[in-house]
Design an enzyme around this catalytic site. Sequence first.
Site, mmCIF file in Angstrom:
data_model
loop_
_atom_site.group_PDB
_atom_site.id
_atom_site.type_symbol
_atom_site.label_atom_id
_atom_site.label_comp_id
_atom_site.label_asym_id
_atom_site.label_seq_id
_atom_site.Cartn_x
_atom_site.Cartn_y
_atom_site.Cartn_z
ATOM 1 C CB CYS A 1 -0.902 -0.052 1.246
ATOM 2 S SG CYS A 1 -1.723 1.483 1.648
ATOM 3 C CB CYS B 1 0.297 2.042 4.048
ATOM 4 S SG CYS B 1 -1.395 1.435 3.914
#
Length: 104
Positions: free
Chosen positions: A29, A32
């Site tokens: 991700c 993230c």
Amino acid sequence: MKAVTDADFETEVLKSDKPVLVDFWAEWCSPCRMIAPILEEISAEYGDKIEIVKLNIDENPQVPAKYGIMAIPTLNVYQGGEVVKQIQGVKPKAALLRELGEFV
């Protein structure tokens, strides 16, 4: 920032004496990875007031399923064993601090 798992989530997060922000994330991700350094800074500055931990959703699927985490990054603040705040997506540090105002 400390990593928590399905196994130690209750001890480390739900039974904590102070509020705990859990960063639900995954290796793949990219948002993230963008928010991680911001959380590190907040942790360094406000660690005496709020604990910040990470939970990898790929390695620990039970907790995200229990709390209905459908998108990452999701930041949940737990206090007294309950979710008291949820923040989704990447935000600048100032915006995160505004959202976390009652805890920091």
